[in-house]
Scaffold this motif. Structure first.
Motif, mmCIF file in Angstrom:
data_model
loop_
_atom_site.group_PDB
_atom_site.id
_atom_site.type_symbol
_atom_site.label_atom_id
_atom_site.label_comp_id
_atom_site.label_asym_id
_atom_site.label_seq_id
_atom_site.Cartn_x
_atom_site.Cartn_y
_atom_site.Cartn_z
ATOM 1 N N SER A 157 0.811 -1.216 0.000
ATOM 2 C CA SER A 157 0.000 0.000 0.000
ATOM 3 C C SER A 157 0.845 1.267 0.000
ATOM 4 N N THR A 158 2.008 1.232 0.662
ATOM 5 C CA THR A 158 2.867 2.422 0.740
ATOM 6 C C THR A 158 4.081 2.330 -0.169
ATOM 7 N N HIS A 159 4.213 1.216 -0.898
ATOM 8 C CA HIS A 159 5.354 1.012 -1.802
ATOM 9 C C HIS A 159 6.679 1.145 -1.051
ATOM 10 N N ALA A 214 15.549 0.892 5.044
ATOM 11 C CA ALA A 214 14.217 1.009 4.460
ATOM 12 C C ALA A 214 14.338 1.628 3.079
ATOM 13 N N ALA A 215 13.374 1.333 2.208
ATOM 14 C CA ALA A 215 13.378 1.889 0.855
ATOM 15 C C ALA A 215 11.952 2.236 0.453
ATOM 16 N N ARG A 216 11.827 3.303 -0.329
ATOM 17 C CA ARG A 216 10.520 3.728 -0.821
ATOM 18 C C ARG A 216 10.572 3.850 -2.339
ATOM 19 N N LYS A 217 9.573 3.280 -3.001
ATOM 20 C CA LYS A 217 9.497 3.298 -4.463
ATOM 21 C C LYS A 217 8.870 4.595 -4.943
ATOM 22 N N CYS A 218 9.558 5.282 -5.862
ATOM 23 C CA CYS A 218 9.063 6.539 -6.415
ATOM 24 C C CYS A 218 9.008 6.419 -7.934
ATOM 25 N N ARG A 219 7.815 6.462 -8.497
ATOM 26 C CA ARG A 219 7.668 6.355 -9.949
ATOM 27 C C ARG A 219 7.908 7.710 -10.616
ATOM 28 N N ARG A 220 8.687 7.683 -11.693
ATOM 29 C CA ARG A 220 8.946 8.866 -12.501
ATOM 30 C C ARG A 220 8.388 8.617 -13.908
ATOM 31 N N PRO A 221 8.265 9.668 -14.722
ATOM 32 C CA PRO A 221 7.753 9.470 -16.085
ATOM 33 C C PRO A 221 8.592 8.507 -16.916
ATOM 34 N N THR A 222 9.901 8.518 -16.735
ATOM 35 C CA THR A 222 10.778 7.684 -17.571
ATOM 36 C C THR A 222 11.566 6.644 -16.782
ATOM 37 N N CYS A 223 11.408 6.595 -15.470
ATOM 38 C CA CYS A 223 12.182 5.645 -14.663
ATOM 39 C C CYS A 223 11.500 5.448 -13.320
ATOM 40 N N ILE A 227 16.764 4.777 -0.529
ATOM 41 C CA ILE A 227 17.183 3.908 0.573
ATOM 42 C C ILE A 227 17.641 4.765 1.752
ATOM 43 N N SER A 228 17.133 4.435 2.942
ATOM 44 C CA SER A 228 17.371 5.257 4.120
ATOM 45 C C SER A 228 17.721 4.407 5.335
ATOM 46 N N LEU A 229 18.389 5.051 6.306
ATOM 47 C CA LEU A 229 18.705 4.394 7.577
ATOM 48 C C LEU A 229 17.521 4.408 8.531
ATOM 49 N N HIS A 230 16.497 5.196 8.199
ATOM 50 C CA HIS A 230 15.343 5.342 9.093
ATOM 51 C C HIS A 230 14.092 4.811 8.419
ATOM 52 N N ALA A 231 13.258 4.131 9.193
ATOM 53 C CA ALA A 231 12.071 3.483 8.638
ATOM 54 C C ALA A 231 10.993 4.474 8.223
ATOM 55 N N ASP A 232 10.999 5.680 8.797
ATOM 56 C CA ASP A 232 9.932 6.645 8.520
ATOM 57 C C ASP A 232 10.416 7.888 7.790
ATOM 58 N N GLU A 233 11.689 7.978 7.491
ATOM 59 C CA GLU A 233 12.235 9.159 6.832
ATOM 60 C C GLU A 233 12.982 8.715 5.580
ATOM 61 N N MET A 234 12.299 8.761 4.440
ATOM 62 C CA MET A 234 12.888 8.283 3.189
ATOM 63 C C MET A 234 12.763 9.338 2.106
#
Length: 404
Positions: free
Chosen positions: A130-132, A155-164, A169-176
């Protein structure tokens, strides 16, 4: 040992009181305030009787603590010792060995250091659809309790871009976010999800060249302290083979680790090892002053620039599975660490690019596989780090229509 733990608790409470006295209205809101808090902690702790223990006695005590608390969650007592005061920190850092020698991840910088040579460090990844987001944990138990007992690492968060697509990747679970002091790197894919590049947030070895991009300009802007030598340093490239004919079978992947020489897997081979975070990464940890270092930039690595190596870079490829006639599926031996069949499962070994294959090319350097709906195991060893292994595994989550 009980007395030692009471000392640690006493020192941690003293540290907390000093921070509260310095900032009665709440936690610091800027990197300069966080730095001042850390200095305040140091000043307060320096007045403690524990900070003036004889060096010989202190070393003997810390050696016993380090030897007895060899696994998480008890390992937190070793980290607490490093946060007591300057003298405790220096001695603890001398005693605690890097993962290559100890096989243990202790301090946050351990996620940037190569794993052990003779064994695999066992981890697992939790996926939140749900949060990618994706969370890497160090395994503290085996079997059914794998998802219930673990030490958070990254921790890592997926961010979709128009072309990629980017995985921050972060050391903190809530700050990415890229502008955060906890940002340590990212994974970027092309439009098809067949090629990926791993970027380190700080130089992976002496002499590394920064990759110019929009995110680099963000790092060098006023969003974070200008003293931070952070940016995007390309450390590895991952490619998945296109499935032009549409044949069924496992994915084929290759990972070229630019930051590691191919000789690192040989006996006596050396891989670059980061020994400290840049100052910008520790502003988030005012209660953990052991991360701070006054060493200069060149001293932050245990080996010289990769450019001095003459034998090329490390190339990893997935181990070919075998077809099981009775099960009618492709199989790999994960030694019980993977229980669910998935196209995402893989094992990586070193590829003999410039010569005949030897026994070192048979060792599994990284294996990744599914054990539940959103639960995956990740095991790695020298010469890659937990950060590099995590980034490689994140590439397997990305959709690859052209490869399947």
């Amino acid at each position: 040992m009980t007395n030692i733990r009471s000392i640690i608790q006493d020192m941690r409470s003293r540290s907390s009181r000093v921070v509260q006295d310095r900032f009665p209205a709440g936690p610091p809101s800027s990197s300069s305030a966080a730095a001042a808090a850390a200095v305040g902690v140091e000043d307060g702790l320096s007045q403690s009787c524990w900070a003036n223990m004889p060096q010989e006695l202190l070393r003997e005590v810390l050696v016993k603590i380090e030897a007895s608390e060899s696994a998480w969650p008890l390992r937190k007592n070793v980290v607490a010792c490093a946060g007591v005061c300057r003298s405790w920190r220096y001695i603890t850092k001398e005693i605690v060995k890097i993962p290559e020698l100890s096989g243990i991840l202790t301090f946050p910088i351990s996620v940037k250091q190569p794993g052990p040579r003779d064994s695999l460090i066992q981890c697992f990844i939790k996926r939140n659809r749900s949060t990618h987001t994706y969370y890497l944990y160090l395994s503290c138990a085996n079997g059914p309790a794998i998802a219930e007992d673990g030490k958070f690492l990254l921790a890592a968060r997926k961010c979709r871009r128009p072309t990629c697509t980017d995985y921050i990747i972060s050391l903190h679970a809530d700050e990415m976010s890229k502008g955060s002091s906890t940002y340590i790197g990212k994974l970027r894919s092309n439009f098809l999800g067949t090629k990926f590049t791993i970027f380190d947030g700080q130089p992976p070895h002496a002499g590394a060249k920064i990759t110019k991009s929009r995110s680099t300009r963000m790092v060098n802007s006023k969003q974070i302290a200008p003293r931070v030598p952070a940016g995007n340093y390309s450390v590895a490239h991952i490619s998945y083979e296109l499935n032009v004919l549409g044949s069924r079978g496992p994915r084929r992947m290759q990972c070229t680790v630019d930051a590691i020489p191919s000789s690192a897997i040989e006996p006596g081979g050396v891989a670059p090892t980061q020994m400290d975070f840049s100052l910008g990464n520790v502003d988030f940890f005012p209660s953990m002053p052991f991360l701070r270092s006054k060493s200069n930039h060149m001293e932050a690595f245990s080996s010289g620039p990769l450019a001095s190596q003459k034998d090329g870079v490390l190339v990893l490829k997935n181990k070919a599975p075998r077809w099981h006639e009775q099960l009618q599926c492709w199989c790999l031996n994960f030694h019980g660490r993977v229980t669910v069949a998935s196209v995402k499962n893989f094992q990586l070994v070193a590829s003999p690019e410039n010569g005949p294959a030897g026994p070192e090319h048979e060792k599994i350097i990284l294996q990744f596989g599914k054990v539940g709906k959103d639960l995956f195991t990740m095991d790695f060893r020298y010469p890659i780090s937990a950060f590099q292994a995590f980034a490689i595994c994140l590439s397997s989550f990305d959709t690859k229509i052209a490869c399947e």
